[in-house]
Design a protein around this motif. Sequence first.
Motif, PDB file in Angstrom:
ATOM      1  N   HIS A  15      20.046 -58.213 145.354  1.00 44.63           N
ATOM      2  CA  HIS A  15      18.791 -57.809 144.729  1.00 44.63           C
ATOM      3  C   HIS A  15      18.141 -56.704 145.545  1.00 44.63           C
ATOM      4  CE1 HIS A  15      18.360 -60.879 141.600  1.00 44.63           C
ATOM      5  NE2 HIS A  15      18.997 -61.671 142.438  1.00 44.63           N
ATOM      6  N   LYS A  65      25.647 -62.328 137.291  1.00 45.80           N
ATOM      7  CA  LYS A  65      26.370 -61.869 138.483  1.00 45.80           C
ATOM      8  C   LYS A  65      27.184 -62.995 139.122  1.00 45.80           C
ATOM      9  CE  LYS A  65      22.546 -60.681 140.546  1.00 45.80           C
ATOM     10  NZ  LYS A  65      21.555 -61.129 139.529  1.00 45.80           N
ATOM     11  N   PRO A 114      19.051 -58.336 137.132  1.00 49.82           N
ATOM     12  CA  PRO A 114      17.950 -59.287 137.308  1.00 49.82           C
ATOM     13  C   PRO A 114      18.447 -60.729 137.367  1.00 49.82           C
ATOM     14  CG  PRO A 114      17.952 -58.383 135.077  1.00 49.82           C
ATOM     15  CD  PRO A 114      19.007 -57.650 135.838  1.00 49.82           C
ATOM     16  N   ASN A 115      17.582 -61.665 137.706  1.00 54.55           N
ATOM     17  CA  ASN A 115      17.949 -63.088 137.738  1.00 54.55           C
ATOM     18  C   ASN A 115      18.527 -63.492 136.393  1.00 54.55           C
ATOM     19  OD1 ASN A 115      15.092 -63.600 139.708  1.00 54.55           O
ATOM     20  ND2 ASN A 115      17.146 -64.056 140.397  1.00 54.55           N
ATOM     21  N   TYR A 162      27.391 -70.924 128.388  1.00 60.64           N
ATOM     22  CA  TYR A 162      26.938 -72.271 128.743  1.00 60.64           C
ATOM     23  C   TYR A 162      26.087 -72.728 127.570  1.00 60.64           C
ATOM     24  CZ  TYR A 162      28.079 -71.164 133.609  1.00 60.64           C
ATOM     25  OH  TYR A 162      28.707 -70.811 134.769  1.00 60.64           O
ATOM     26  N   GLN A 203      26.563 -67.844 146.888  1.00 60.34           N
ATOM     27  CA  GLN A 203      25.105 -67.752 146.959  1.00 60.34           C
ATOM     28  C   GLN A 203      24.543 -68.913 147.777  1.00 60.34           C
ATOM     29  OE1 GLN A 203      23.605 -66.821 143.074  1.00 60.34           O
ATOM     30  NE2 GLN A 203      21.512 -66.556 143.762  1.00 60.34           N
ATOM     31  N   ALA A 243      26.359 -66.298 129.355  1.00 64.05           N
ATOM     32  CA  ALA A 243      26.189 -65.831 130.739  1.00 64.05           C
ATOM     33  C   ALA A 243      26.921 -64.510 130.930  1.00 64.05           C
ATOM     34  CB  ALA A 243      26.696 -66.880 131.711  1.00 64.05           C
TER      35      ALA A 243
END
Length: 336
Positions: free
Chosen positions: A212, A62, A57-58, A33, A103, A38
Motif C-alpha cells: 500500500h 492482491k 485498494p483493500n 467467494y 500478509q 475476488a
Amino acid sequence: MRGRHDMTLATQHRPLRESTDLAVRVEGLGKRYGDTAALDGFDLAVPRGTVCGLLGPNGAGKSTAIRILCTLLRPDSGRAEVDGFDVVRQPMHVRYRIGLVGQNSAVDEVLSTRANLEMFGRLYHLSPRAARRRADELLAQFALTEHADQSPRKFSGGMRRRLDLAAGIIMSPPVLFLDEPTAALDPVHRSDVWAGVRSLVAQGTTVLLTTHYLDEADQLADHISVIDHGRVIAEGTPDELKTALGGDQLDIVPAESADLGAARDVLARVTGTEPQVHEAARRLTVPVRNRVNALTETLREMESAGLAVHDVALRRPTLDEVFVRLTGNAPSHESP
Ligand SMILES: Nc1ncnc2c1ncn2[C@@H]1O[C@H](COP(=O)(O)OP(=O)(O)OP(=O)(O)O)[C@@H](O)[C@H]1O
Ligand SMILES: [Mg+2]
C-alpha cells in the motif's frame, strides 16, 4: 519434495515456449467467494529478474492472487504459471521454486528466532550445519543477531516482519512473493527490507510484491500493475504510469489566502480541469498536458486578474496521485 506423480506431469506439460522469459504468467484468472468476485479476469506477466509491484485498494484481490500463485488456493478459471510450471497441475514444482512472505506471520512462537530460521532451512533439506550458517547470515542481514536466542513472541511488529522475511528467503528462491512486506515497519527497517530485496534481485530472484506504500513501489518495482475489483486497471513502469495519467502537475500558491477561490477559477479556465484545493497549504494543484504553455498562460492570467503569486512549480505527479485518479481511493496506509 518432488513426488513421482509430479515428475510425470512435468514431462507431459512442457512449459510453453514464449513463457520461458517470464517468471510469472497469469491469464484470465478468476476466483469467487460466494457472491464476491475476488479475481475477475486477472492477467499478469513478470519477466525474470525483475520486481513487479501489485497495487490496489483493500479487497482488490492482491492476496488472493498471491495465494493462488503460491498454490495455497485453487483458481476457479484461467491459468497461472510460476517459473514455467502450472500452479494447479504442478504445485510441487512451483512450491520448490518459490518463497512466500504472507500478509500474516508464519513463525513459531515457542522456538527461538535462530531455531525458527534453522527449522525453515531444515524444511528445505539443508544440512544442520548449512541451516545454522544460513540462519546466522539472515540474522545479520535483518539486524536480528542480538535477538537470536529470544522467542518472537514478544517481538515488535517490525522485528517479527523482519523474521518473516528472513524465513521467506532461506533458499534464495527463484521467485519470491511478498504480501505487504513492510507493513508496520518504521522507515529505517523498511529500507533494510528494500536493501534485502534489491540484493536478492541482484542475485537473479524475481519478486512479486503487494504494497500500500506507493513510494515502496516507486523505489523497488520495475513494473507496476494496479488492480481493482479483481482485474488489472493500469500497468507500466512507475514513470509510464505517472506520464499516462495527465503528465505534469502544476502547483500554484497565491500570495493571499483570500485569493484561493479566484486563483482556482483562473486555473480551471486555463487548463480546462478543476484544480484540487489544499486549503492548509494555500496550494492549488492541477494536471497539465502542455507544461510550458499552461505555466506561462496561468501566470499571465493571474497577473491580469490582479492575483499575486507566492510560488509556482511544475512537477511529475506522485504515485499517490496516480493511484487516487485510477481507483478513486486514497491508499489505505499513509506513506511515512
Ligand atoms: N476466505 C475468504 N472468504 C470470503 N471472502 C474472501 C476471503 N478472502 C478474501 N475474500 C474477499 O475477496 C476479496 C479480495 O480479497 P483479498 O484479500 O485478495 O484483497 P487484498 O487486495 O489483498 O486486500 P488488502 O489490501 O486488504 O490486503 C475481498 O472482497 C475479500 O473480502
Ligand atoms: Mg491482502
